[in-house]
Structure formats: C-alpha cells, structure tokens
Enzyme design. Structure first.
Site, short mmCIF file in Angstrom:
data_model
loop_
_atom_site.label_atom_id
_atom_site.label_comp_id
_atom_site.label_asym_id
_atom_site.label_seq_id
_atom_site.Cartn_x
_atom_site.Cartn_y
_atom_site.Cartn_z
N GLU A 99 -57.70 -27.46 -34.53
CA GLU A 99 -57.80 -28.83 -35.05
C GLU A 99 -58.84 -28.93 -36.16
OE1 GLU A 99 -61.50 -28.70 -33.30
OE2 GLU A 99 -59.66 -27.96 -32.42
N ASP A 100 -59.89 -28.10 -36.09
CA ASP A 100 -60.94 -28.13 -37.10
C ASP A 100 -60.39 -27.78 -38.48
OD1 ASP A 100 -60.38 -25.55 -36.35
OD2 ASP A 100 -62.44 -24.98 -35.92
N ASN A 101 -59.63 -26.69 -38.52
CA ASN A 101 -59.03 -26.26 -39.79
C ASN A 101 -58.03 -27.28 -40.31
OD1 ASN A 101 -56.81 -24.58 -41.37
ND2 ASN A 101 -58.72 -23.44 -41.50
#
Length: 434
Positions: A274-276
C-alpha cells in the site's frame, strides 16, 4: 557458396559486435546509476544537520499527526516508539493503533505515556476491515481521528532522530523550489541496524544499507517516477482522500468518466504494498512530487534466520512483479554478478581485456561504492565492528540475488504475518483458503 558463407560470417560478426556494444552501454549505464546514488548519498547524508532547522523557529509550525500502527512486540519496540515522543517539534500528536485489546504492544505504549505525560497521545483499539492489507485496516480509524491534515505514518519497527519531523516539515512546506509541482510526500531511506548475529539479519542489513539504498537514492534523484518504501512517510490526508488507486490522472479520469468504487485510504486496502501504491497515486493521479529527507528511518532487524531473509526478499519481488513487471524482469541485470558477466564478455570482445584483471577490479570498485553509500547513510557515528565479516556477508548477498529472484519469479503466493496471500494484477491480493 563462398560468398554466402562470407555474408553469413559478416552478419554474425555484426550481430556479435552489436550485442557487445549494447552490453557495454548497459554496463556503463548501471555504473552511472550506482555512482549517482553514491554521490547523492554523500551530498544528502554526510551534510546532515545536527540540529533541526524547523520553520517553527520562524513562528510557523503546522500541526502533524504521527500515526504508528502496532502489532505485537517488534524488535526494539520501546526505543522505536519512544523516538516519536522525543521529536524536536512544537505541534504534534501521536496516535497508536492496534487491532486487538490484548496486543502486547499496548504495555509498551502505556509505559511511554506514563513517562511522557506532556505529549498528546491517543490509543485506538480495534481495526476496520476494508481489504486484505492488515496495516491499512489498522490505520483507517487513525486517519479519521487525526487532528491534523499533515500525517506522518511510521512503521513500528522504525526509530528516528529528534529532528526528523522538523526537517521533514521544512521540506514538505518548502515553496522556494523551482519545480512547478507541489511536494506531496516526504520519505526517508531505510537504514538497518543489527542486534543479532544471525546470518539472515546480516544479509538483510547488507542489502538495505548498500545496494537497496544506492538504487533507492539514485532513482529518487533522477525522479522520473515514484519509488517509495513506506517505513516512514509524511503526506496530507486531504491529498490521500482524493486518490482511488487507479494511477490515472484526475483530468483523464474526468475525461473517461472513470468512476472508482472507493477513494482515500480504503481504496488501498486491496494492495499488499500500500505504501508504494499511495506514493504512485500521489505522483500519477495528483501530479505531486516526492522528496527524500536528509534523515534515515533506522530499523533494528532483529532475529532473522537465513530462511526468513530469503522468503522476505521473495515476498516483495513477487509483489513487485505484478506492479512493475518490466523493472522486476530487468532486476538481475542491475546486480553486480550479472553485470560483471555482461561487462566481461563485452570488454573481452571489444577491448581484449583479460578476465583476471576485469573481474577483481569490477567487484572491488562495486564493493567500494556500496561501502561508501553505507558510510554516508550511517552517519558520523557509524561503527562497523568487523570489516572482514561485512565483506563476506556482502559477497554472499550479491551471490544470492539471482537465485532468490529466480525463486520469486516462478510463483505468485506469499506469506505475510502468518497469512498466505495470492498476488494478483497490479499488486492486489487475496487471502488463500487453507
């Protein structure tokens, strides 16, 4: 017949020459990228300020909500969480979130709250399931509860310096840049610390502090596309609420009448990385740029076995394969061993350089560059207890890179925090039934 043979021989020679030239160009290009990462690391981290230079000193300190999702007793948890209580910044709150009221991390949080009563702290117990990603499920209520628009999302395994928030806000609110694009995200390069002598821990540190850091810094210096690890990210909630994870620019969405099912953080619950994806969405959907701080996100690796290291690398290669296929397929050709082979074959054909000169020189210089990156991001207090041990582990990491990549590329299932997932198109995932 002789003329046909001569023509075929000339064609083979031309093809071989062309392949050799292409190989040499690729070899030099990868060296250029590595050197860019090395020089950028020197410029950014060796001049790291000792004291914060916050805009708060000029009377302006935008409020920041620090969000720390927790699950269990991570290595060095007390010190990691305590580092957020010690931030040299006048206007922030901390929100801890856990899915279960019996989570052992709550004991650590309670001890810190008692020790630092002057810090504004909120503890949220209970997740809201919006997708397969447990971190997103854990963060949903924190996002809503946050008093400030500016959010700093920190993994529980991360420890930061007291001036990190202050310097990050300075970058985020900097309006003197020549770029026409507003900064939408400030992030920090991970730096691994070892407190266990396990081989997996040492391999992980050798990877994160050399090759990973070098390429991460280089790609963010070139800044042609988003490249973000989510251990420590600063962004605005109001920007996240406009995202839907499609990576289609907003104007194009309007033109195509694209209607997403969800917006905001819940839209990213279907992704494992989710961060990317959040960083990519800020970049592509809103047209915002990213910037690296001069601080690092320190991560104590802990007790990692050889198997832990291998399957951790496999996990994220399999996720990346479904997000950026071409880059993942090219990955082995950016590593030192494969590049050595490419460079050797090219220079032997074009320059007749003997292998006994080229191979040792290649690895010596590659190690020197990686070690310089390590020294840059480690800062002036870096202590390397055993240089021989480091070199041995570094070579082991380099030799393992291709076999691990090969293992990762032939499968689509991963295990993350005790659950098995199947990675789908674009990095989405589903839980596998047992």
């Amino acid at each position: 017949m002789p003329s046909t043979y001569i023509l075929a021989h000339m064609n083979r020679e031309t093809l071989t020459f062309g392949v050799a030239v292409f190989g040499l160009v690729w070899y030099l290009a990868m060296w250029s990228l590595g050197l860019l990462g090395c020089l950028s690391a020197r410029r950014r981290y060796r001049s790291r300020p000792v004291f914060s230079s916050s805009s708060s000193q000029n009377g302006y300190a935008p409020g920041v909500s620090i969000l720390r999702p927790l699950k269990g007793l991570d290595t060095n948890l007390y010190e990691n969480l305590e580092s957020t209580f010690k931030q040299d910044y006048p206007n922030y709150e901390i929100i801890f979130s856990v899915a279960d009221d019996k989570d052992q991390a709550l004991n650590v949080v309670n001890a810190l709250v008692a020790r630092y009563p002057q810090v504004n702290v909120t503890v949220i117990i209970g997740e809201e399931v919006v997708g397969v990603n447990p971190k997103v499920n854990n963060l949903i209520r924190s996002f809503r509860k946050a008093a400030h628009d500016l959010l700093w999302v920190l993994d529980s395994g991360v420890m930061v310096d007291p001036g990190t928030l202050s310097r990050s806000v300075d970058i985020f609110t900097n309006t003197s840049s020549s770029s026409s694009k507003r900064i939408g995200l400030v992030h920090h390069v991970p730096f691994a610390l070892i407190d266990e002598a396990k081989i997996g821990s040492r391999l992980e540190a050798a990877f994160l502090n050399t090759n990973h850091a070098k390429m991460y810094i280089a790609i963010n210096t070139v800044s042609i596309d988003s490249c973000v690890v989510g251990k420590s990210n600063l962004y605005r909630r109001s920007d996240i609420e406009r995202l839907n994870g499609s990576l289609i620019p907003i104007r194009a969405q309007v033109a195509r009448r694209h209607e997403a099912q969800e917006y905001g953080l819940p839209a990213f619950g279907r992704f494992l990385a989710e961060d990317n994806m959040i960083a990519s969405a800020l970049w592509h959907e809103l047209g915002l740029r990213h910037d690296l701080s001069s601080d690092v996100a320190r991560n104590v690796v802990g007790n990692m076995t050889f198997s832990d290291y291998v399957w951790r690398r496999v996990r994220w290669i399999r996720v990346r394969k479904h997000m950026v296929l071409v880059a993942t397929l090219l990955e082995p050709f950016t590593e030192s061993v494969m590049l050595c082979l490419i460079g050797l074959l090219s220079v032997k054909y074009l320059l007749q350089m003997p292998s006994w000169i080229f191979v040792p020189l290649h690895f010596f210089l590659w190690l020197a560059v990686d070690f310089d990156v390590y020294a840059s991001i480690g800062g002036p207090g870096l202590r390397l207890e055993n240089i021989t041990s480091f070199i041995i582990v570094w070579f082991a990491r380099e030799l393992l890179a291709f076999p691990i990549w090969l293992l990762a590329i032939i499968g689509n299932e991963i295990v993350w925090r005790g659950r098995r997932y199947q990675v789908l198109l674009n990095g989405e995932a589903k839980v596998c039934s047992d």
